[in-house]
Design a protein around this motif. Structure first.
Motif, PDB file in Angstrom:
ATOM      1  N   GLY A 172       0.555  -1.317  -0.230  1.00 35.52           N
ATOM      2  CA  GLY A 172      -0.222  -0.075  -0.002  1.00 35.52           C
ATOM      3  C   GLY A 172       0.764   1.330  -0.029  1.00 35.52           C
ATOM      4  N   GLY A 173       2.083   1.270  -0.666  1.00 33.47           N
ATOM      5  CA  GLY A 173       2.970   2.410  -0.551  1.00 33.47           C
ATOM      6  C   GLY A 173       3.608   2.302   1.023  1.00 33.47           C
ATOM      7  N   TRP A 174       5.180   2.851   0.960  1.00 38.19           N
ATOM      8  CA  TRP A 174       5.613   2.729   1.878  1.00 38.19           C
ATOM      9  C   TRP A 174       5.288   3.582   3.349  1.00 38.19           C
ATOM     10  N   THR A 175       4.253   4.456   2.851  1.00 36.37           N
ATOM     11  CA  THR A 175       3.484   5.108   4.113  1.00 36.37           C
ATOM     12  C   THR A 175       2.364   4.410   4.655  1.00 36.37           C
ATOM     13  N   THR A 176       1.946   3.223   4.159  1.00 39.85           N
ATOM     14  CA  THR A 176       1.174   2.361   4.496  1.00 39.85           C
ATOM     15  C   THR A 176      -0.132   3.045   5.121  1.00 39.85           C
ATOM     16  N   TYR A 177      -0.786   3.890   4.323  1.00 36.59           N
ATOM     17  CA  TYR A 177      -2.019   4.659   4.874  1.00 36.59           C
ATOM     18  C   TYR A 177      -3.085   3.659   5.089  1.00 36.59           C
ATOM     19  N   PRO A 178      -3.836   3.756   6.084  1.00 32.89           N
ATOM     20  CA  PRO A 178      -5.069   3.012   6.472  1.00 32.89           C
ATOM     21  C   PRO A 178      -6.034   4.165   5.445  1.00 32.89           C
ATOM     22  N   LEU A 248      13.048  10.898  19.502  1.00 34.59           N
ATOM     23  CA  LEU A 248      12.003  11.770  19.488  1.00 34.59           C
ATOM     24  C   LEU A 248      10.920  11.492  18.499  1.00 34.59           C
ATOM     25  N   SER A 249      11.108  10.802  17.330  1.00 34.41           N
ATOM     26  CA  SER A 249      10.279  10.738  16.516  1.00 34.41           C
ATOM     27  C   SER A 249       9.839   9.176  16.083  1.00 34.41           C
ATOM     28  N   PHE A 250      10.748   8.306  16.182  1.00 36.93           N
ATOM     29  CA  PHE A 250      10.302   6.894  15.860  1.00 36.93           C
ATOM     30  C   PHE A 250       9.213   6.406  16.961  1.00 36.93           C
ATOM     31  N   PRO A 251       9.197   6.753  18.290  1.00 36.62           N
ATOM     32  CA  PRO A 251       8.149   6.550  19.147  1.00 36.62           C
ATOM     33  C   PRO A 251       6.877   6.723  18.697  1.00 36.62           C
ATOM     34  N   VAL A 252       6.766   7.710  18.020  1.00 36.83           N
ATOM     35  CA  VAL A 252       5.327   8.280  17.463  1.00 36.83           C
ATOM     36  C   VAL A 252       4.721   7.457  16.390  1.00 36.83           C
ATOM     37  N   LEU A 253       5.741   7.056  15.509  1.00 36.34           N
ATOM     38  CA  LEU A 253       5.439   6.012  14.448  1.00 36.34           C
ATOM     39  C   LEU A 253       4.901   4.882  15.066  1.00 36.34           C
ATOM     40  N   LEU A 254       5.690   4.415  16.062  1.00 34.65           N
ATOM     41  CA  LEU A 254       5.280   3.167  16.971  1.00 34.65           C
ATOM     42  C   LEU A 254       3.929   3.237  17.252  1.00 34.65           C
ATOM     43  N   SER A 255       3.576   4.537  17.970  1.00 35.35           N
ATOM     44  CA  SER A 255       2.065   4.662  18.484  1.00 35.35           C
ATOM     45  C   SER A 255       1.035   4.486  17.365  1.00 35.35           C
ATOM     46  N   GLY A 256       1.575   5.087  16.409  1.00 36.93           N
ATOM     47  CA  GLY A 256       0.367   4.901  14.953  1.00 36.93           C
ATOM     48  C   GLY A 256       0.540   3.826  14.531  1.00 36.93           C
ATOM     49  N   LEU A 257       1.442   2.835  14.596  1.00 30.32           N
ATOM     50  CA  LEU A 257       1.319   1.463  13.999  1.00 30.32           C
ATOM     51  C   LEU A 257       0.657   0.618  15.086  1.00 30.32           C
ATOM     52  N   ILE A 258       0.907   0.796  16.244  1.00 32.52           N
ATOM     53  CA  ILE A 258       0.074  -0.033  17.340  1.00 32.52           C
ATOM     54  C   ILE A 258      -1.405   0.169  17.194  1.00 32.52           C
ATOM     55  N   LEU A 259      -2.130   1.295  16.814  1.00 32.42           N
ATOM     56  CA  LEU A 259      -3.094   1.853  16.531  1.00 32.42           C
ATOM     57  C   LEU A 259      -3.835   1.213  15.293  1.00 32.42           C
ATOM     58  N   LEU A 260      -2.848   1.032  14.368  1.00 29.86           N
ATOM     59  CA  LEU A 260      -3.093   0.435  13.017  1.00 29.86           C
ATOM     60  C   LEU A 260      -3.202  -1.322  13.233  1.00 29.86           C
ATOM     61  N   TYR A 294      -3.785   8.786  11.238  1.00 29.35           N
ATOM     62  CA  TYR A 294      -2.558   8.126  10.775  1.00 29.35           C
ATOM     63  C   TYR A 294      -1.659   8.957  10.086  1.00 29.35           C
ATOM     64  N   GLN A 295      -2.001   9.772   9.248  1.00 30.97           N
ATOM     65  CA  GLN A 295      -1.159  10.576   8.658  1.00 30.97           C
ATOM     66  C   GLN A 295      -0.482  11.349   9.517  1.00 30.97           C
ATOM     67  N   HIS A 296      -1.138  12.173  10.335  1.00 30.42           N
ATOM     68  CA  HIS A 296      -0.450  12.867  11.244  1.00 30.42           C
ATOM     69  C   HIS A 296       0.458  12.267  12.035  1.00 30.42           C
ATOM     70  N   LEU A 297       0.456  11.096  12.571  1.00 31.90           N
ATOM     71  CA  LEU A 297       1.176  10.239  13.317  1.00 31.90           C
ATOM     72  C   LEU A 297       2.516   9.805  12.520  1.00 31.90           C
ATOM     73  N   PHE A 298       1.915   9.244  11.277  1.00 30.20           N
ATOM     74  CA  PHE A 298       3.030   8.809  10.515  1.00 30.20           C
ATOM     75  C   PHE A 298       4.017   9.828  10.217  1.00 30.20           C
ATOM     76  N   TRP A 299       3.586  10.928   9.534  1.00 30.64           N
ATOM     77  CA  TRP A 299       4.387  12.319   9.317  1.00 30.64           C
ATOM     78  C   TRP A 299       5.083  12.911  10.337  1.00 30.64           C
ATOM     79  N   PHE A 300       4.617  12.797  11.509  1.00 31.17           N
ATOM     80  CA  PHE A 300       5.259  13.304  12.689  1.00 31.17           C
ATOM     81  C   PHE A 300       6.714  12.576  12.721  1.00 31.17           C
ATOM     82  N   LEU A 301       6.721  11.178  12.293  1.00 26.88           N
ATOM     83  CA  LEU A 301       7.982  10.448  12.076  1.00 26.88           C
ATOM     84  C   LEU A 301       8.451  10.863  10.886  1.00 26.88           C
TER      85      LEU A 301
END
Lengths: 608, 194
Positions: A172-178, A248-260, A294-301
């Protein structure tokens, strides 16, 4: 010295402590093949492990781009060998199938961004250069450092396995948008492959945190006597800011992925709302979710991530450039300051990836302003590189050529960033080939050129041998020219409105004019990829058969790593750790070609 | 002679600077903060959108709050006992902390069950679902702390050597206070949100 004390508790390193009492040097303790090459806690070996894993990924990721370029250049051709190699599911009749095309572009992005230009680039050079350049025996925690590599490898293995899953890897693209990435029913690539992608990325985040914590702690705590922060080489500064961004940024990606993950398997609808899936003819019960979240959380990383890629390259280039121009770097404090500014701004611009998602236009204008502000520190850096070159006594070593190439691509890619940072222009340019051209030149090509500069420059320190220069020059020129020939024309395609993420444009009459151009780009891409294999050959051949390094300081550089033995053992320096008396850029000073950092100040000099 | 001088100097240098492992822990804490900041800001964004639902927070979470606050106190007392070389007291305080930690997780679980029984499952995207995910992640961090406590215990029992290095217990207590404060933040955050 505080250095030595802080390493207590790591028995392997502590033995080096006693090493200056006998003449055996640092290899006091017994090393087996397993502890030396596999479960090594020596930062130099870990760095080589990162580098070679990254190189394997680069070959896989690069090969993927060759495959999808074949499709884009020759959408009607039948390449029988593709079906023979990949089977009829992915390449029926020698033509790349749509699911496979999307899997290829997704994995190409994931691999190059995370596994090559994050793991491979900062993993390699942070590990190798930080202890050697600040004068430390090893990292603050060698065990965590080892774990960082093993989590990286675990993540790599999971991601690699996902390529062989029956339904294919994430696509679904490297950004894996839901919602696409959240719904297994929506596409094959959102089934098992997507789960493996999430798990692999979670492991990657763990690896990157373990590594980055160590880098920060090592830089701040284990510097040798006299090595104040303002005497650090710019490489170390760059790696320091990179590590802070990562932490500081990777943990936010992790939050996004956990919700996903919860949306995928637990029935929540954080990202899902009002969905009807055509393939199953079913309406989903999910209500109230927001895909934009998701896009907010993803792009914050995702946005700091591009600086995680480019900052280490900037550091390597600054160092290589000063050494080979035989001049002090121009504007040292401005370089540090601009990297600091970039690190701050990195967290304040993520929404410029989302201008067309229905973002409030007023909010958009704030992000435009902040985005365009990045041009200021970037321009300061470019100015300083050019002024470092100005009237320098330049030695065109392969590393230097790659460093100059980096500045070139950073300028040309950076300029198009100013186009894209404007929310109004972005309305027509977003999701076109213009974006592809922009980020490939400014982040992809620049990042990889910086990495090559680093590899060619520090290879003698890593392996005690030189790489072959002739092959290196061929590698440089074909890569630089190839990169421009591939990505420059994409600007024109993008300005004409040609969208990205399509596998076949032949029915789209408007873009038929680009048929020949696409074939040209594909041909150049194949040639450029082939030349990278030449580099790989040069690299491995030189490890075993390259010309031996005979002096400790082959480049006549000032920094500490060149005061260590040609092949340093674990602990880096066999006696005392050298003391530092000056900044790392004393080139062409007082009639001397260079003055090492370990040289005490003369009576006529004032401290830097 | 030279070695002993070196050691004295080392100790002096150490006093001036923060221990690198402690420093690493602080950065790691920063990283965990970012993760929960990401999640709670997601709640803030989500709350403004249509279809937001809330769940009432059962009383049991007040009890768990009390438990984790007390455990913070006991671990702080453990640090003091360690510094005073009262090893027996230290051991019993550490045990108390571990038990309180487990009790906290148990109470959180009971709280989850009560919310679940009030009809709020994982289906949906409101405050209840966010509560499960975020508070669940926090409980995982507490469990990580308990695992570290157990490792300290095993190490302490496995050796006959007297070890008066206070760094591990200081690291442990910093982390423990952090998860305590994190819980207070999350608790207050969800009280305000709901």
């Amino acid at each position: 010295m505080s250095n030595e004390a802080t390493l207590h508790g790591h028995p392997e390193v502590v033995t080096t402590h006693d090493a200056h009492h006998d003449e055996h040097g640092v290899h006091h303790h017994k090393e087996t093949f397993i502890t030396k090459y596999v479960f090594s806690q020596d930062h130099k070996m870990i760095s080589k492990q990162f580098l070679i894993t990254g190189m394997i990924w680069a070959i896989i990721g690069g090969l993927m781009s060759v495959l999808f370029r074949l499709q884009l250049g020759y959408p009607d051709a039948h390449f029988q060998f593709l079906e023979d190699l990949l089977g009829s599911k992915w390449a029926k009749g020698g033509q790349i199938q749509p699911e496979f095309y999307y899997a290829l572009v997704t994995m190409h992005g994931t691999i190059l961004v995370f596994f090559v230009l994050t793991g491979g680039l900062s993993g390699t050079f942070a590990n190798f250069l930080i202890p050697l350049q600040i004068g430390a025996r090893d990292m603050a925690s060698p065990l965590m450092n080892m774990l960082s590599y093993w989590f990286f490898l675990l993540s790599s293995v999971i991601m690699f396995c996902s390529l062989f899953v029956e339904t294919g890897p994430a696509s679904g693209g490297w950004t894996t948008y839901p919602p696409l990435s959240a719904l297994g029913d929506a596409s094959d690539g959102s089934k098992t492959g997507m789960d493996l992608w999430i798990v692999a990325m979670a492991m990657f985040v763990v690896s990157s945190l373990l590594g980055n914590l160590n880098y920060i702690s090592t830089i701040l705590n284990l510097r040798t006597k006299g090595m104040s922060m303002t005497r650090l080489p710019l490489t170390v500064w760059a790696l320091f800011f990179t590590a802070i961004l990562g932490v500081l940024s990777f943990p936010v990606l992790l939050s996004g992925l956990i919700l996903l993950l919860f949306d995928r398997h637990a029935g929540t609808s954080f990202y899902l709302s009002d969905i009807f899936i055509a393939s199953t003819q079913k309406a989903l019960p999910n209500e109230g979710g927001s895909a934009i979240l998701y896009q907010h959380l993803f792009w914050f990383l995702g946005h700091p991530e591009v600086y995680i890629i480019i900052l280490p390259a900037m550091g390597l280039v600054s160092e290589v450039m000063s050494i080979n121009a035989r001049k002090p770097i121009f504007g040292y404090m401005a370089m540090v300051g601009s990297m600091f500014a970039i690190a701050i701004l990195a967290f304040l611009v993520w929404a410029h990836h989302m201008f067309v998602t229905g973002l409030n236009p007023f909010l958009g204008s704030v992000f435009v302003l902040l985005t365009l502000l990045i041009a200021v520190p970037s321009a300061i850096k470019v100015f300083n590189w050019l002024t470092t070159l100005w009237r320098g006594n330049i030695r065109f070593t392969p590393a230097m050529l790659f460093a100059i190439g980096f500045v070139s691509t950073f300028i040309s890619g950076g300029l198009t960033g100013i186009f894209l940072g404007n929310s109004t222009l972005d309305i027509s340019l977003h999701d076109t080939y213009f974006v592809i051209a922009h980020f490939h030149i400014v982040m992809g090509v620049s990042g990889i050129l910086g990495m090559f500069a680093g590899i060619y420059h520090w290879f003698p320190k890593m392996y005690g041998r030189y790489m072959n220069n002739t092959l290196a020059y061929i590698h440089f020129w074909v890569t630089l020219i190839g990169a421009y020939l591939i990505f420059w024309p994409m600007h024109y395609e993008g300005l004409a409105g040609m969208p990205r993420r399509y596998m076949d444009y032949s029915n789209w009459v408007q873009f038929n004019q680009f048929g020949g151009l696409n074939q040209f780009i594909s041909t150049v891409a194949i040639i450029t990829f082939a030349v990278q294999l030449l580099f790989v050959f040069n690299f491995f051949y030189s490890i075993f058969k390259g010309r031996r390094v005979m002096s400790r300081n082959p480049w006549n550089a000032t920094t500490l790593e060149w005061t260590a033995p040609i092949r340093p053992g674990h602990g880096n320096w066999p006696g005392e750790i050298p003391e530092v008396h000056r900044w790392p850029y004393d080139y062409a000073k007082d009639g001397a070609d260079f003055i090492p950092q370990t040289e005490p100040l003369g009576s006529h000099e004032s401290a830097h | 002679m030279i070695r002993s001088m070196e050691v004295t100097q080392t100790v002096n240098d150490q006093r001036k600077k923060i221990h690198p492992h402690k420093f690493t822990l602080w950065v790691a804490i920063g990283s965990i903060i970012m993760m929960f900041a990401g999640l709670t800001s997601a709640v803030v964004v989500k709350k403004e959108q249509p279809g937001w639902t809330t769940a009432s927070i059962p009383r049991v979470f007040w009890y768990s709050t009390a438990v984790i606050l007390v455990s913070s106190l006991t671990i702080q007392m453990a640090v003091k006992a360690f510094r005073d070389r009262e090893m027996l007291k230290y051991r019993s305080l550490l045990t108390t902390t571990t038990v309180l930690g487990l009790l906290f997780v148990l109470l959180q679980w009971i709280g989850f069950r009560q919310i679940w029984e009030s009809g709020i499952t994982l289906h949906g995207s409101g405050g209840g679902q966010f509560f499960y995910v975020i508070v669940g992640l926090h409980a995982l961090h507490v469990l990580g702390g308990i695992a570290a406590l157990l490792i300290m215990f095993v190490r302490m029992l496995a050796t006959n050597l007297r070890n008066y290095n206070s760094i591990p217990i200081e690291l442990m207590s910093s982390y423990w206070h952090f998860v305590d404060l994190l819980w207070l933040y999350l608790f207050i955050f969800f009280m305000i949100i709901h």
